[in-house]
Enzyme design. Sequence first.
Site, PDB file in Angstrom:
ATOM      1  CG  ASP A  14     -37.360  30.721  92.754  1.00  0.00           C
ATOM      2  OD1 ASP A  14     -38.287  31.142  93.490  1.00  0.00           O
ATOM      3  OD2 ASP A  14     -37.642  29.618  92.407  1.00  0.00           O
ATOM      4  CG  ASP A  60     -42.227  30.677  92.008  1.00  0.00           C
ATOM      5  OD1 ASP A  60     -41.057  30.691  91.696  1.00  0.00           O
ATOM      6  OD2 ASP A  60     -43.084  31.213  91.653  1.00  0.00           O
ATOM      7  CG  ASP A 112     -39.160  35.368  94.333  1.00  0.00           C
ATOM      8  OD1 ASP A 112     -37.950  35.689  94.848  1.00  0.00           O
ATOM      9  OD2 ASP A 112     -39.535  34.282  94.287  1.00  0.00           O
ATOM     10  CG  ASP A 166     -41.083  48.558  76.813  1.00  0.00           C
ATOM     11  OD1 ASP A 166     -40.279  47.815  76.484  1.00  0.00           O
ATOM     12  OD2 ASP A 166     -42.225  48.385  76.210  1.00  0.00           O
ATOM     13  CD  GLU A 183     -36.644  49.284  74.379  1.00  0.00           C
ATOM     14  OE1 GLU A 183     -36.250  48.105  74.000  1.00  0.00           O
ATOM     15  OE2 GLU A 183     -37.908  49.520  74.550  1.00  0.00           O
TER      16      GLU A 183
HETATM   17  C1  NOJ Z   1     -38.796  46.450  74.688  1.00  0.00           C
HETATM   18  C2  NOJ Z   1     -38.592  45.387  75.918  1.00  0.00           C
HETATM   19  O1  NOJ Z   1     -37.373  45.467  76.112  1.00  0.00           O
HETATM   20  C3  NOJ Z   1     -38.841  44.025  75.308  1.00  0.00           C
HETATM   21  O2  NOJ Z   1     -38.646  42.956  76.102  1.00  0.00           O
HETATM   22  C4  NOJ Z   1     -40.394  43.965  74.944  1.00  0.00           C
HETATM   23  O3  NOJ Z   1     -40.821  42.789  74.393  1.00  0.00           O
HETATM   24  C5  NOJ Z   1     -40.616  45.120  74.192  1.00  0.00           C
HETATM   25  N1  NOJ Z   1     -40.176  46.257  74.429  1.00  0.00           N
HETATM   26  C6  NOJ Z   1     -42.336  45.151  73.879  1.00  0.00           C
HETATM   27  O4  NOJ Z   1     -42.759  45.666  75.505  1.00  0.00           O
END
Ligand code: NOJ
Length: 584
Positions: free
Chosen positions: A36, A40, A44, A222, A289
């Site tokens: 940080d 705050d 960041d 993601d 992922e």
């Molecule tokens: C996978 C991400 O790693 C996770 O943190 C997130 O909650 C879900 N996808 C939804 O975006």
Amino acid sequence: MTSTAASPRPALLAARPGPWWRDAVTYQVYIRSFADGDGDGMGDIAGIRSRLGYLAELGVDAVWINPWYPSPQADAGYDVADYRDIEPAFGTLADAEALIEQAHGLGLRVLLDIVPNHTSDEHPWFVEALASGPGSPARRRYLFRPGKGPDGALPPNDWKAVFGGPAWRRVTEPDGRPGEWYLHLFDPKQPDLNWDDPTVRTEFLDILRFWFDRGADGFRIDVAHGLVKDPAMPDLGRHDPRGLVEPQLLGAATLSDHPHWDRPGVHEIYRTWRKLAEGYDPPKVFVAEAWVSSPARLAAYLRPGELNTAFDFDFVIAPWNAESLRRTATSSLLAHDSVGAPVMWVLSNHDITRHVTRLGRPDARVAKDPLRSDHHGEADPVLGRRRARAALLLELALPGGVYLYQGEELGLEEVEDLPEEVLQDPTWARSHHTERGRDGCRVPLPWTASGPSLGFGAAPGWLPQPASWGGPGGLSVEAQAEDPGSMLSFYRTALRLRRELAAQGALGAGGAASLTWLDLGEDVVAFRREPGFVCVLNAGEGAAPLPAGRQLLASGPMEEGQLPPDTSVWLSTTWSAPSAPAAS
Ligand code: NOJ
């Protein structure tokens, strides 16, 4: 401790043969909890920049930064309101550009996080969709459907949200009447996009270009397996009695024709992304992922012309015993070999119980679904840390790349006793306070032995750190940096050794074919990589810890028979196995 001195790393990287990402070690920076800079309580960009020297010294090749875009933070930044800017709490676009440049100067590549399955409900597109009414082009960018039942008062189907409850929310139409429903596979504040709409496809290509042009070296994608849905939206017909389990984040997509996970249509999207990435010099890179049901399904994302890499989560769910580790490694390697892609080994991330805790439990395995509390007895962190050392060396010794999660180099455990009032993971609220969610692996890092947030920042962090992380014998970077026996020193040594071995050519080519399993006993995982490398580790399932100090890490010539029976780990450049038969 946090020197930012220039290192020889850029030259080293350049000297390595082949694309950098095939055997890179990438460090995951969970921006909210890394450092940080402005006091705050929230991490960041300034905080990351102040610690980039630490990461270069640690010896990683790249960083992956979790979403840093403007966001209501309903799901810790995975609810994006603007994909081309920076969340004000994290900094500015200029700060982001400066970070990328600084990282490159230190020889670190930078991967960002793209969230294409859903936006925030505060994204201008969704705001417009609500205002525009049924049938409008703005609505077609999302997945709106009429409800079932006489007044459309029931959700369009039985799909469940990953964070709990139904995956549908009903909206109030511009005329004030209850109207359509929209799909959200995660939180209601994360409406799913409609990837059949060409404007969605064009928009994401443009977002990728925006960041590539600012120097980003690639993206973590993601929920890469979730973008395409069966347009018929059939019921899943499978309910957990608690109404929570379908869909799971882990163990998902076990149906062969799942209506919203791992559908064949996602592959076409990634072919267009790869084409864009290959237009840059050097080409940009992706890591998916994708929680899919088998190594073969994962490898399908990595076929020529598709994505470069994908996280391999199989060690996350593999029980800690030699047989399962060998089997897991072999099946991942063979599946990836079949498409010419390297495996990306993973032990922890921001969604998963930290592996020190998982491996310290009596049954030494992860919960089947990281979002569910699924404890199998008390964790012994001392045992967990010993196993974590062996697990790291296994990952580093295998062909492919490795993703490290911030804090694993400090041996941090899951914080399982966070007070309920500080929990922020949407799972907590959506499960009606039955599932605590993922905050326990997201606690801010301890940099110093004392201070309001142990050096994380000038104020207490957004989640409290355990008292045991502080003090001279604690887990902070400061407490570990000069201790040769610490986890941090172990990581530094292992990463240096791996880089040296690769530079010497001792690791040879990647892939399953370069690796020969050695039979050195029931609880031993051992393999040779030609032309000159052996990894041996003790992976007994029993809880009996190794005597302190027996975890060894060595490099250099060793004589036959020099492997002490209670040695947990050896890495060697020129060690030849005793007459033990080689097993394939
Ligand atoms: C996978 C991400 O790693 C996770 O943190 C997130 O909650 C879900 N996808 C939804 O975006």
